[in-house]
Design an enzyme around this catalytic site. Sequence first.
Site, PDB file in Angstrom:
ATOM      1  N   ARG B  24       0.819  -1.225   0.000  1.00  0.00           N
ATOM      2  CA  ARG B  24       0.000   0.000   0.000  1.00  0.00           C
ATOM      3  C   ARG B  24       0.849   1.270   0.000  1.00  0.00           C
ATOM      4  O   ARG B  24       0.375   2.316   0.446  1.00  0.00           O
ATOM      5  CB  ARG B  24      -0.939   0.036   1.211  1.00  0.00           C
ATOM      6  CG  ARG B  24      -1.921  -1.096   1.242  1.00  0.00           C
ATOM      7  CD  ARG B  24      -3.209  -0.664   0.614  1.00  0.00           C
ATOM      8  NE  ARG B  24      -4.298  -1.559   0.982  1.00  0.00           N
ATOM      9  CZ  ARG B  24      -5.494  -1.504   0.444  1.00  0.00           C
ATOM     10  NH1 ARG B  24      -5.776  -0.588  -0.450  1.00  0.00           N
ATOM     11  NH2 ARG B  24      -6.438  -2.335   0.784  1.00  0.00           N
ATOM     12  N   ARG B  28      -2.650   6.176  -0.281  1.00  0.00           N
ATOM     13  CA  ARG B  28      -2.896   6.323   1.152  1.00  0.00           C
ATOM     14  C   ARG B  28      -2.167   7.495   1.799  1.00  0.00           C
ATOM     15  O   ARG B  28      -2.713   8.563   1.948  1.00  0.00           O
ATOM     16  CB  ARG B  28      -2.569   5.021   1.895  1.00  0.00           C
ATOM     17  CG  ARG B  28      -3.646   3.976   1.625  1.00  0.00           C
ATOM     18  CD  ARG B  28      -3.650   2.903   2.660  1.00  0.00           C
ATOM     19  NE  ARG B  28      -4.866   2.071   2.507  1.00  0.00           N
ATOM     20  CZ  ARG B  28      -5.129   1.003   3.219  1.00  0.00           C
ATOM     21  NH1 ARG B  28      -4.307   0.608   4.164  1.00  0.00           N
ATOM     22  NH2 ARG B  28      -6.231   0.327   3.023  1.00  0.00           N
ATOM     23  N   ARG B  37      -6.969  12.169  -5.001  1.00  0.00           N
ATOM     24  CA  ARG B  37      -8.181  11.519  -4.520  1.00  0.00           C
ATOM     25  C   ARG B  37      -9.308  12.503  -4.236  1.00  0.00           C
ATOM     26  O   ARG B  37     -10.469  12.097  -4.138  1.00  0.00           O
ATOM     27  CB  ARG B  37      -7.866  10.682  -3.280  1.00  0.00           C
ATOM     28  CG  ARG B  37      -7.193   9.360  -3.584  1.00  0.00           C
ATOM     29  CD  ARG B  37      -8.181   8.303  -4.099  1.00  0.00           C
ATOM     30  NE  ARG B  37      -8.918   7.709  -2.994  1.00  0.00           N
ATOM     31  CZ  ARG B  37     -10.190   7.885  -2.748  1.00  0.00           C
ATOM     32  NH1 ARG B  37     -10.914   8.643  -3.543  1.00  0.00           N
ATOM     33  NH2 ARG B  37     -10.768   7.325  -1.725  1.00  0.00           N
ATOM     34  N   ASP B  73      -6.608  -2.492  -7.643  1.00  0.00           N
ATOM     35  CA  ASP B  73      -7.443  -3.061  -6.592  1.00  0.00           C
ATOM     36  C   ASP B  73      -7.622  -4.542  -6.868  1.00  0.00           C
ATOM     37  O   ASP B  73      -7.738  -4.945  -8.029  1.00  0.00           O
ATOM     38  CB  ASP B  73      -8.802  -2.350  -6.558  1.00  0.00           C
ATOM     39  CG  ASP B  73      -9.586  -2.736  -5.320  1.00  0.00           C
ATOM     40  OD1 ASP B  73      -9.489  -2.015  -4.307  1.00  0.00           O
ATOM     41  OD2 ASP B  73     -10.280  -3.787  -5.340  1.00  0.00           O
ATOM     42  N   TYR B 150     -15.302 -12.158  -0.748  1.00  0.00           N
ATOM     43  CA  TYR B 150     -16.053 -10.948  -1.115  1.00  0.00           C
ATOM     44  C   TYR B 150     -17.252 -11.283  -1.996  1.00  0.00           C
ATOM     45  O   TYR B 150     -18.341 -10.742  -1.825  1.00  0.00           O
ATOM     46  CB  TYR B 150     -15.151  -9.945  -1.844  1.00  0.00           C
ATOM     47  CG  TYR B 150     -14.202  -9.195  -0.941  1.00  0.00           C
ATOM     48  CD1 TYR B 150     -14.685  -8.318   0.027  1.00  0.00           C
ATOM     49  CD2 TYR B 150     -12.832  -9.347  -1.060  1.00  0.00           C
ATOM     50  CE1 TYR B 150     -13.808  -7.622   0.853  1.00  0.00           C
ATOM     51  CE2 TYR B 150     -11.947  -8.650  -0.237  1.00  0.00           C
ATOM     52  CZ  TYR B 150     -12.442  -7.787   0.719  1.00  0.00           C
ATOM     53  OH  TYR B 150     -11.586  -7.100   1.534  1.00  0.00           O
TER      54      TYR B 150
END
Lengths: 342, 342
Positions: B24, B28, B37, B73, B150
């Site tokens: 990551r 972030r 973002r 992702d 998921y």
Amino acid sequence: MTAPLLVRACRRERVERTPVWFMRQAGRCLADYRELRERFGILDIARNPELSARVTAMPVDQLGVDAAVLYADIMLPLDGMGVPFRIEPEIGPIIERPVRTARDVDALRVVAAEEATPYLFESIRALRASLPPDVALIGFAGAPFTIASYLVEGRPSRDHARAKGMLAGEPALWDRLLGTLAEVISRYLVAQVKAGVDVIQLFDSWAGVLSPVDYERAVLPHSRRIFDAVASTGVPRIHFFTGNPELLRLAARNCEAVSVDWRIGLAEAWRRIGDARAIQGNLDPAICLAPFPVVAERTRAVLREAGRRRGHIFNLGHGVLPETDADTLRRITALVREETAA
Amino acid sequence: MTAPLLVRACRRERVERTPVWFMRQAGRCLADYRELRERFGILDIARNPELSARVTAMPVDQLGVDAAVLYADIMLPLDGMGVPFRIEPEIGPIIERPVRTARDVDALRVVAAEEATPYLFESIRALRASLPPDVALIGFAGAPFTIASYLVEGRPSRDHARAKGMLAGEPALWDRLLGTLAEVISRYLVAQVKAGVDVIQLFDSWAGVLSPVDYERAVLPHSRRIFDAVASTGVPRIHFFTGNPELLRLAARNCEAVSVDWRIGLAEAWRRIGDARAIQGNLDPAICLAPFPVVAERTRAVLREAGRRRGHIFNLGHGVLPETDADTLRRITALVREETAA
């Protein structure tokens, strides 16, 4: 008089069959509990001796389990510490003013347990008088790390970053916080034994987020102090943790029984800690939502792993999930009785 | 031409210093990412080759790391499978119509990877042309179990009860679902290598919720199939999981390197799997929020545990937390370079 089956199993005596109980068996999946919950909040029930005793006793008749576990919340000792909290549905405990500074830690009060949570001991006395003598009454408390994590984070946390930050970055403050909690929890559990519980379980639900090094250095000494305090009472002590089997060898010290989740097989667990400890577990609660033939197969697999060793206590690896059908738990209990009867 | 440092470390060659990267790291905590973002969603950036390449490259200059990991992702392969999803802030991926029945599984499409996610391969080609040759470009995918969880749950789950229910109760359907995912993910990763990535990492973020028995029987064969498909390309394969060190021995099969979290010490991890595998890890990301002297002490502790064994890749045990100060990561990188330079 013979001690309850669960007590004898914790002491690794030869027993007539494997005892069964389920974490979170009191509440959640029981229909008459759900009815009560339409009228009362979790803490309203827990703080009312008559209601909490009623919910505690429900699964004994309804599921046929060998132990009643107090309907209580691990946050209740905060009632005596001057820390307001609430339980948020779908979330969990919320601490209104998190404990993060030296001043916050110093403000925590340590009072007599009977003064902090009088309702709990009243409930225990009533239960011990009314439960069948062969059914063990289990008292419990949250472990210092788990309670501290809630206090520092202010709510359930995915990363426990603030708690770990204090543990790693302010070790003296961390030790004072956990030391205070260890004192409060020691008093709380010893008072439960005096009121009549036959077994105590210390729940370190979050311990699995830690490394073995941090757990051993910054957490275990505080839990150990609690186990030492309870030792003088003579009741068996069960240590529950979940999430990291690397902690097993450490967590098995200073107690009669350790509760393990499904992340490690029971045979391997005993191989790690030796035969001198009882082990409780370890069916995955998620499996209880599957059709019963699957549940039965998995229940038998747990018993095969236990291999009729002395000191097996059948339980889930963690609490009953709310969606569980109570009938599944009833059938698991019957199956374990049938399969393990001498 | 010498292969990038990370590639050589994965192959357990003698290297000039321990490579460093952070899961990551792209996104972030980086200020210019956060700015982006404000204008774009996560998936908007991931699906735009120019933007995703820009974010992927950011940490190489800004943190000094030895690898760029694709800004992508794990749900992107669903773009080709006919499964609409979105990423909900503070929650995670949401599958609009969860996959729970045989009909749902049969409806999953398997197409060529270049057709499913063309933007990703375009981004890889641009990156490999622009990155310094000694910086490894890491491609990745979610593992079949994590993606399946998921798909079945429809969203992030605490208990994974529905996924475990299918795994235990409908094993044939489960195998079909994971088999389909294994095929899609194999194509996806092989196409990434063809487009230019130097290393691939398979993320089984949820594997730690499983027992070793379930993992070995119902999950690992599908991940293995992916590793086998990538083997033909010759790039090193890193297997990431978190949450249950009992899976380590199993997870270390069929790959060059295994990524472990802080729940087990590196020395113990190597003791378990032997010296034939590289190990990546394992600083706790929560520690990165502590004052830097604490971070430095913990970074040195990881290096001490690694003991200069061949095949150590310095990383966190899990992804960078969003609250992390990028400067902390920069200083960790510098410290590892300094401490491990031959």
